[in-house]
Design a protein around this motif. Sequence first.
Motif, PDB file in Angstrom:
ATOM      1  N   ARG A  19       0.812  -1.217   0.000  1.00 36.21           N
ATOM      2  CA  ARG A  19       0.000   0.000   0.000  1.00 36.21           C
ATOM      3  C   ARG A  19       0.844   1.265   0.000  1.00 36.21           C
ATOM      4  NH1 ARG A  19      -4.978  -1.414   4.210  1.00 36.21           N
ATOM      5  NH2 ARG A  19      -5.837  -3.175   3.004  1.00 36.21           N
ATOM      6  N   ARG A  20       1.973   1.254   0.701  1.00 37.57           N
ATOM      7  CA  ARG A  20       2.813   2.449   0.739  1.00 37.57           C
ATOM      8  C   ARG A  20       3.403   2.753  -0.636  1.00 37.57           C
ATOM      9  NH1 ARG A  20       6.750   1.144   5.666  1.00 37.57           N
ATOM     10  NH2 ARG A  20       6.641  -0.869   4.603  1.00 37.57           N
ATOM     11  N   THR A  21       3.791   1.700  -1.351  1.00 37.29           N
ATOM     12  CA  THR A  21       4.340   1.909  -2.689  1.00 37.29           C
ATOM     13  C   THR A  21       3.260   2.403  -3.638  1.00 37.29           C
ATOM     14  OG1 THR A  21       5.958   0.146  -2.290  1.00 37.29           O
ATOM     15  CG2 THR A  21       5.613   0.834  -4.570  1.00 37.29           C
ATOM     16  N   GLY A  44      -6.032  -3.868 -11.461  1.00 35.37           N
ATOM     17  CA  GLY A  44      -6.445  -2.548 -11.000  1.00 35.37           C
ATOM     18  C   GLY A  44      -5.854  -2.069  -9.699  1.00 35.37           C
ATOM     19  N   ALA A  45      -4.785  -2.699  -9.210  1.00 33.31           N
ATOM     20  CA  ALA A  45      -4.196  -2.282  -7.942  1.00 33.31           C
ATOM     21  C   ALA A  45      -3.769  -0.821  -7.964  1.00 33.31           C
ATOM     22  CB  ALA A  45      -3.008  -3.170  -7.594  1.00 33.31           C
ATOM     23  N   LEU A  46      -3.298  -0.354  -9.121  1.00 33.90           N
ATOM     24  CA  LEU A  46      -2.951   1.053  -9.281  1.00 33.90           C
ATOM     25  C   LEU A  46      -4.082   1.859  -9.922  1.00 33.90           C
ATOM     26  CD1 LEU A  46       0.756   0.790 -10.512  1.00 33.90           C
ATOM     27  CD2 LEU A  46      -0.020   1.909  -8.415  1.00 33.90           C
ATOM     28  N   THR A  47      -4.822   1.226 -10.812  1.00 36.99           N
ATOM     29  CA  THR A  47      -5.854   1.931 -11.567  1.00 36.99           C
ATOM     30  C   THR A  47      -6.922   2.521 -10.655  1.00 36.99           C
ATOM     31  OG1 THR A  47      -5.562   0.097 -13.129  1.00 36.99           O
ATOM     32  CG2 THR A  47      -7.194   1.759 -13.680  1.00 36.99           C
ATOM     33  N   VAL A  48      -7.375   1.746  -9.695  1.00 37.76           N
ATOM     34  CA  VAL A  48      -8.454   2.216  -8.804  1.00 37.76           C
ATOM     35  C   VAL A  48      -8.026   3.464  -8.033  1.00 37.76           C
ATOM     36  CG1 VAL A  48      -9.894   1.625  -6.834  1.00 37.76           C
ATOM     37  CG2 VAL A  48      -9.566  -0.040  -8.683  1.00 37.76           C
ATOM     38  N   PRO A  49      -6.882   3.456  -7.318  1.00 35.60           N
ATOM     39  CA  PRO A  49      -6.502   4.694  -6.617  1.00 35.60           C
ATOM     40  C   PRO A  49      -6.168   5.839  -7.570  1.00 35.60           C
ATOM     41  CG  PRO A  49      -4.797   3.013  -6.388  1.00 35.60           C
ATOM     42  CD  PRO A  49      -5.989   2.330  -6.960  1.00 35.60           C
ATOM     43  N   LEU A  50      -5.631   5.541  -8.753  1.00 36.13           N
ATOM     44  CA  LEU A  50      -5.383   6.605  -9.731  1.00 36.13           C
ATOM     45  C   LEU A  50      -6.702   7.231 -10.187  1.00 36.13           C
ATOM     46  CD1 LEU A  50      -2.601   5.000 -11.976  1.00 36.13           C
ATOM     47  CD2 LEU A  50      -2.331   7.025 -10.536  1.00 36.13           C
ATOM     48  N   SER A  51      -7.741   6.404 -10.323  1.00 32.87           N
ATOM     49  CA  SER A  51      -9.048   6.913 -10.762  1.00 32.87           C
ATOM     50  C   SER A  51      -9.648   7.868  -9.741  1.00 32.87           C
ATOM     51  CB  SER A  51     -10.009   5.750 -11.028  1.00 32.87           C
ATOM     52  OG  SER A  51     -10.431   5.144  -9.815  1.00 32.87           O
ATOM     53  N   ASP A 155      13.744   6.807  -7.850  1.00 34.28           N
ATOM     54  CA  ASP A 155      13.002   7.261  -6.675  1.00 34.28           C
ATOM     55  C   ASP A 155      13.256   6.380  -5.460  1.00 34.28           C
ATOM     56  OD1 ASP A 155      10.710   9.049  -5.605  1.00 34.28           O
ATOM     57  OD2 ASP A 155      10.055   7.013  -5.112  1.00 34.28           O
ATOM     58  N   ARG A 156      13.144   5.061  -5.632  1.00 38.85           N
ATOM     59  CA  ARG A 156      13.329   4.168  -4.489  1.00 38.85           C
ATOM     60  C   ARG A 156      13.399   2.707  -4.930  1.00 38.85           C
ATOM     61  NH1 ARG A 156       8.621   5.527  -0.746  1.00 38.85           N
ATOM     62  NH2 ARG A 156       9.328   7.572  -1.453  1.00 38.85           N
ATOM     63  N   ARG A 157      13.872   1.905  -4.012  1.00 39.99           N
ATOM     64  CA  ARG A 157      13.883   0.447  -4.205  1.00 39.99           C
ATOM     65  C   ARG A 157      12.612  -0.141  -3.616  1.00 39.99           C
ATOM     66  NH1 ARG A 157      19.288  -3.074  -3.493  1.00 39.99           N
ATOM     67  NH2 ARG A 157      18.490  -5.144  -4.066  1.00 39.99           N
ATOM     68  N   VAL A 158      12.032  -1.100  -4.321  1.00 39.03           N
ATOM     69  CA  VAL A 158      10.800  -1.747  -3.881  1.00 39.03           C
ATOM     70  C   VAL A 158      11.090  -3.243  -3.729  1.00 39.03           C
ATOM     71  CG1 VAL A 158       8.383  -2.222  -4.421  1.00 39.03           C
ATOM     72  CG2 VAL A 158       9.408  -0.028  -5.083  1.00 39.03           C
ATOM     73  N   PRO A 159      10.926  -3.797  -2.526  1.00 41.73           N
ATOM     74  CA  PRO A 159      11.283  -5.203  -2.300  1.00 41.73           C
ATOM     75  C   PRO A 159      10.367  -6.171  -3.037  1.00 41.73           C
ATOM     76  CG  PRO A 159      10.164  -4.321  -0.382  1.00 41.73           C
ATOM     77  CD  PRO A 159      10.415  -3.158  -1.300  1.00 41.73           C
ATOM     78  N   ALA A 160      10.894  -7.337  -3.338  1.00 42.07           N
ATOM     79  CA  ALA A 160      10.110  -8.363  -4.032  1.00 42.07           C
ATOM     80  C   ALA A 160       8.855  -8.739  -3.256  1.00 42.07           C
ATOM     81  CB  ALA A 160      10.984  -9.601  -4.260  1.00 42.07           C
TER      82      ALA A 160
END
Length: 252
Positions: A19-21, A44-51, A155-160
Amino acid sequence: MPRHHPGAHELGQNFLRDRRTIARIVELAARRDGPIVEWGPGDGALTVPLSELGRPLEAIEIDQRAASELARRLGPHVTVRHGDLLRHNPPAGSTLVANLPYHLTTAALRHLLTRRGWERAVLMTQWEVARKRAAVGGATLMTAQWWPWFEFILDRRVPASAFRPRPGVDSGLLLIHRRGEPLLSLREQRAYQQFVRRIFTGRGRGLQEILQRSGELPAGRARAFCRRHGYRPAQLPRTVDPAHWAEAFRLR
């Protein structure tokens, strides 16, 4: 809750779950006005909050079933299209967001950098790809070739662990900004990129000699360039700051 689609892994999809990423990506996308484009929205993990930003949003998804399901969940200001991101042209003034499938990263970046009009990209890539594109530890041919027209920022590293299914490597959040004032004109692009390629693939015992042989710089100009920026004669082209390539091109 986002749904996992059978076959997603075969399509190279590792869905972002942290969620933070997700919040960071949405924050970055919100910094500029204009339409938003998402390549490969998946479930839609990104699409919904972008909308929820309330801006025009276009999502390009190659999985027909995922595209249809996602379209049913979103408002009228969101357009979900079944299509191939490698054939899509983001509209003028847009911000592009993408959690890129690893196997498509290089092809997607090449396609994106040749498209005119879009202003900003927020991309999730493999960690090493993000570092290389941002010239961390040395510039790559691709970064140096496009630096006069774009800025590449890590910007940053995102863990697997932020993804499902979990990939074998960490990812990185890469930002690409189109320069408001390019370092070179578009008319010079072809000649400049050929120049950079000759330097990266040229023979010689170091940067100064390669600049003379492959870059067609007179010996005095090549020597002065290296001294001005503190490059030792034996350094390799990848150690050149991307910001200095346009200057080297003009010295021919």
